[in-house]
Design a protein around this motif. Structure first.
Motif, PDB file in Angstrom:
ATOM      1  N   PRO A  56       0.895  -1.295  -0.097  1.00 28.25           N
ATOM      2  CA  PRO A  56       0.113   0.031  -0.125  1.00 28.25           C
ATOM      3  C   PRO A  56       0.894   1.198  -0.062  1.00 28.25           C
ATOM      4  O   PRO A  56       0.659   2.222  -0.817  1.00 28.25           O
ATOM      5  N   GLU A  57       1.866   1.274   0.765  1.00 36.55           N
ATOM      6  CA  GLU A  57       2.899   2.309   0.734  1.00 36.55           C
ATOM      7  C   GLU A  57       4.120   1.644   0.944  1.00 36.55           C
ATOM      8  O   GLU A  57       4.422   0.660   1.427  1.00 36.55           O
ATOM      9  N   PRO A  58       5.233   2.159   0.354  1.00 37.27           N
ATOM     10  CA  PRO A  58       6.800   1.646   0.337  1.00 37.27           C
ATOM     11  C   PRO A  58       7.127   1.540   1.835  1.00 37.27           C
ATOM     12  O   PRO A  58       6.793   2.226   2.717  1.00 37.27           O
ATOM     13  N   ILE A  59       7.839   0.451   2.081  1.00 33.66           N
ATOM     14  CA  ILE A  59       8.202   0.193   3.607  1.00 33.66           C
ATOM     15  C   ILE A  59       9.883   0.331   3.643  1.00 33.66           C
ATOM     16  O   ILE A  59      10.472  -0.103   2.564  1.00 33.66           O
ATOM     17  N   ILE A  60      10.218   0.673   4.575  1.00 30.37           N
ATOM     18  CA  ILE A  60      11.924   0.814   4.977  1.00 30.37           C
ATOM     19  C   ILE A  60      12.190  -0.399   5.765  1.00 30.37           C
ATOM     20  O   ILE A  60      11.625  -0.417   6.848  1.00 30.37           O
ATOM     21  N   THR A  61      13.005  -1.159   5.267  1.00 36.62           N
ATOM     22  CA  THR A  61      13.565  -2.265   5.935  1.00 36.62           C
ATOM     23  C   THR A  61      15.191  -2.111   6.297  1.00 36.62           C
ATOM     24  O   THR A  61      15.885  -2.804   5.207  1.00 36.62           O
ATOM     25  N   PRO A  62      15.635  -1.592   7.027  1.00 39.58           N
ATOM     26  CA  PRO A  62      16.967  -1.342   7.059  1.00 39.58           C
ATOM     27  C   PRO A  62      17.797  -2.673   7.484  1.00 39.58           C
ATOM     28  O   PRO A  62      17.247  -3.657   8.082  1.00 39.58           O
ATOM     29  N   GLU A  71      17.321  11.750  15.507  1.00 39.35           N
ATOM     30  CA  GLU A  71      17.327  12.805  14.684  1.00 39.35           C
ATOM     31  C   GLU A  71      17.867  12.399  13.357  1.00 39.35           C
ATOM     32  O   GLU A  71      17.101  12.676  12.056  1.00 39.35           O
ATOM     33  N   ASP A  72      19.040  12.104  13.262  1.00 38.72           N
ATOM     34  CA  ASP A  72      19.552  11.478  12.060  1.00 38.72           C
ATOM     35  C   ASP A  72      18.815  10.628  11.159  1.00 38.72           C
ATOM     36  O   ASP A  72      18.718  10.509  10.127  1.00 38.72           O
ATOM     37  N   TYR A  73      18.393   9.659  12.021  1.00 36.84           N
ATOM     38  CA  TYR A  73      17.731   8.456  11.303  1.00 36.84           C
ATOM     39  C   TYR A  73      16.484   9.114  10.448  1.00 36.84           C
ATOM     40  O   TYR A  73      16.044   8.465   9.432  1.00 36.84           O
ATOM     41  N   GLU A  74      15.525   9.867  11.169  1.00 34.53           N
ATOM     42  CA  GLU A  74      14.409  10.561  10.750  1.00 34.53           C
ATOM     43  C   GLU A  74      14.677  11.288   9.440  1.00 34.53           C
ATOM     44  O   GLU A  74      14.037  11.286   8.688  1.00 34.53           O
ATOM     45  N   ILE A  75      15.824  11.899   9.554  1.00 34.45           N
ATOM     46  CA  ILE A  75      16.219  12.659   8.362  1.00 34.45           C
ATOM     47  C   ILE A  75      16.537  11.880   7.187  1.00 34.45           C
ATOM     48  O   ILE A  75      15.988  11.859   6.048  1.00 34.45           O
ATOM     49  N   MET A  76      17.328  10.507   7.343  1.00 38.29           N
ATOM     50  CA  MET A  76      17.546   9.566   6.543  1.00 38.29           C
ATOM     51  C   MET A  76      16.379   9.015   5.857  1.00 38.29           C
ATOM     52  O   MET A  76      16.316   8.721   4.589  1.00 38.29           O
ATOM     53  N   GLU A  77      15.366   8.731   6.801  1.00 43.03           N
ATOM     54  CA  GLU A  77      13.998   8.104   6.403  1.00 43.03           C
ATOM     55  C   GLU A  77      13.414   8.942   5.511  1.00 43.03           C
ATOM     56  O   GLU A  77      12.792   8.297   4.518  1.00 43.03           O
ATOM     57  N   LYS A 118      14.034   0.095  12.897  1.00 44.43           N
ATOM     58  CA  LYS A 118      14.330   1.564  13.311  1.00 44.43           C
ATOM     59  C   LYS A 118      14.574   1.899  14.754  1.00 44.43           C
ATOM     60  O   LYS A 118      15.566   2.411  15.248  1.00 44.43           O
ATOM     61  N   GLU A 119      13.732   1.000  15.668  1.00 46.69           N
ATOM     62  CA  GLU A 119      13.682   1.152  17.215  1.00 46.69           C
ATOM     63  C   GLU A 119      15.194   0.534  17.571  1.00 46.69           C
ATOM     64  O   GLU A 119      15.855   1.139  18.630  1.00 46.69           O
ATOM     65  N   GLU A 120      15.482  -0.649  16.941  1.00 47.08           N
ATOM     66  CA  GLU A 120      16.641  -1.159  17.601  1.00 47.08           C
ATOM     67  C   GLU A 120      17.974  -0.304  16.867  1.00 47.08           C
ATOM     68  O   GLU A 120      18.903  -0.153  17.990  1.00 47.08           O
ATOM     69  N   ALA A 144      11.987  10.264  -0.275  1.00 49.63           N
ATOM     70  CA  ALA A 144      11.789  11.249  -1.505  1.00 49.63           C
ATOM     71  C   ALA A 144      12.791  10.559  -2.776  1.00 49.63           C
ATOM     72  O   ALA A 144      12.417  10.819  -3.875  1.00 49.63           O
ATOM     73  N   LEU A 145      13.874  10.075  -2.300  1.00 42.78           N
ATOM     74  CA  LEU A 145      14.653   9.529  -3.275  1.00 42.78           C
ATOM     75  C   LEU A 145      14.126   8.355  -4.167  1.00 42.78           C
ATOM     76  O   LEU A 145      14.127   8.170  -5.244  1.00 42.78           O
TER      77      LEU A 145
END
Length: 316
Positions: free
Chosen positions: A137-143, A169-175, A157-159, A180-181
């Protein structure tokens, strides 16, 4: 058989160190610049295969260079110049120890896990009843964690934040950059009749500023489907026609190799190597929408060394 660049061992002016990765050789110049040579090595299942693939390095370097330029308005990136068809020179950043993987469709390793009963991937809950190659439904981020050797590991993300790998703060910027990319990459792929299925991004930091580093939207870091026929194949449960390195992984799987202990890499004949090289060139032409022009392959090492040295003379 065309020549392939499988290793470099240069010694440039101002060179402080060199890192030989699975595919790239990265030269640190005065702790200020990185010179990244895209070799013709090929890896799958975190194993470097025994033979190089002619023109693969040029393909990857030129695709990445194009997409770095095309996304520079979204996020600052490390690229300064491409002094050679197989080389990118750029800003040396402190890389984050995670890779940002974003998936628009359930396929590849995510599908293999889903098929095995997994319904939570990197802390993201997955709905029941999904099928292979189905759009989320929406792209998912799986680091994943970024391993120097061996396998990268899935992580939430939590780990990442709890372990202090990246600040909240940095993680949310990267997210936000990752989303957007991926959106830009999706739009650019659609213009070429392609679907950007999933990809990975790496980020680093210099002087408090986050940069996009490494390669982006290449067939080594991304998976593309052909848009034409996607719906029909999905409805019939047939494999998608795709542009990615997945065809190499599938060949290895078909020959009982998945990088597990005791498994042997199947023989890579000259015919097979040429077929992979031809496929990478095909990938380039589809993804970029331009004819691929082969750089001269005689004295590859000498050409690259000369071009990098000339760049450094002007920029040091």
């Amino acid at each position: 058989m065309s020549k392939a660049l499988v290793r470099t061992d240069f010694n440039f002016k101002g060179q402080k160190s060199v890192y030989h990765g699975k595919v790239r050789d990265v030269y640190n110049i005065n702790d200020e610049l990185l010179i990244m040579v895209a070799s013709d090595r090929i890896s799958a299942f975190d194993v470097v295969l025994p033979k190089g693939i002619p023109y693969k390095g040029q393909v990857l370097n030129q695709i990445a260079s194009k997409f770095l330029d095309a996304t520079a308005d979204i996020v600052p990136n490390w690229k300064i110049a491409t002094p050679d068809p197989m080389v990118t020179a750029g800003i040396k950043c402190e890389g984050f120890r995670v890779e940002m993987i974003i998936r628009g469709y359930l396929t590849g390793s995510a599908w293999r896990e889903y098929q095995g009963g997994c319904r939570s991937l990197c802390g993201v809950e997955l709905p029941e009843g999904m099928k292979e190659n189905q759009k989320f439904p929406e792209p998912i981020i799986t680091p994943t964690t970024k391993a120097d050797e061996g396998h990268d590991e899935n992580i939430s993300k939590e780990e990442i934040i709890i372990q202090g790998l990246v600040s909240k703060e940095d993680y949310e910027i990267m997210e936000n950059y990752t989303k957007a990319l991926f959106q830009r990459g999706t739009e650019m792929a659609a213009e070429k009749g392609l679907i950007l299925v999933d990809t990975k991004y790496e980020f680093g930091k210099k002087d408090g500023k986050i940069y996009l580093i490494d390669e982006i939207h290449t067939p080594d870091s991304s998976r593309y489907f052909y848009a034409d026929g996607y719906e029909d194949k999905f409805a019939k449960g047939e494999p998608q026609k795709q542009l990615s390195k997945e065809f190499v992984r599938q060949w290895l799987i078909d020959h009982d190799f998945m990088g597990k202990p005791g498994q042997q890499v199947p023989e890579m004949t000259d015919e097979y190597v040429k077929s992979v090289s031809d496929r990478y060139i095909e990938l380039y032409e589809h993804i970029v929408g331009e004819k691929f022009v082969k750089a001269g392959e005689e004295n590859l090492t000498e050409r690259i060394e000369k071009n990098i040295s000339e760049f450094l003379e002007k920029n040091l």
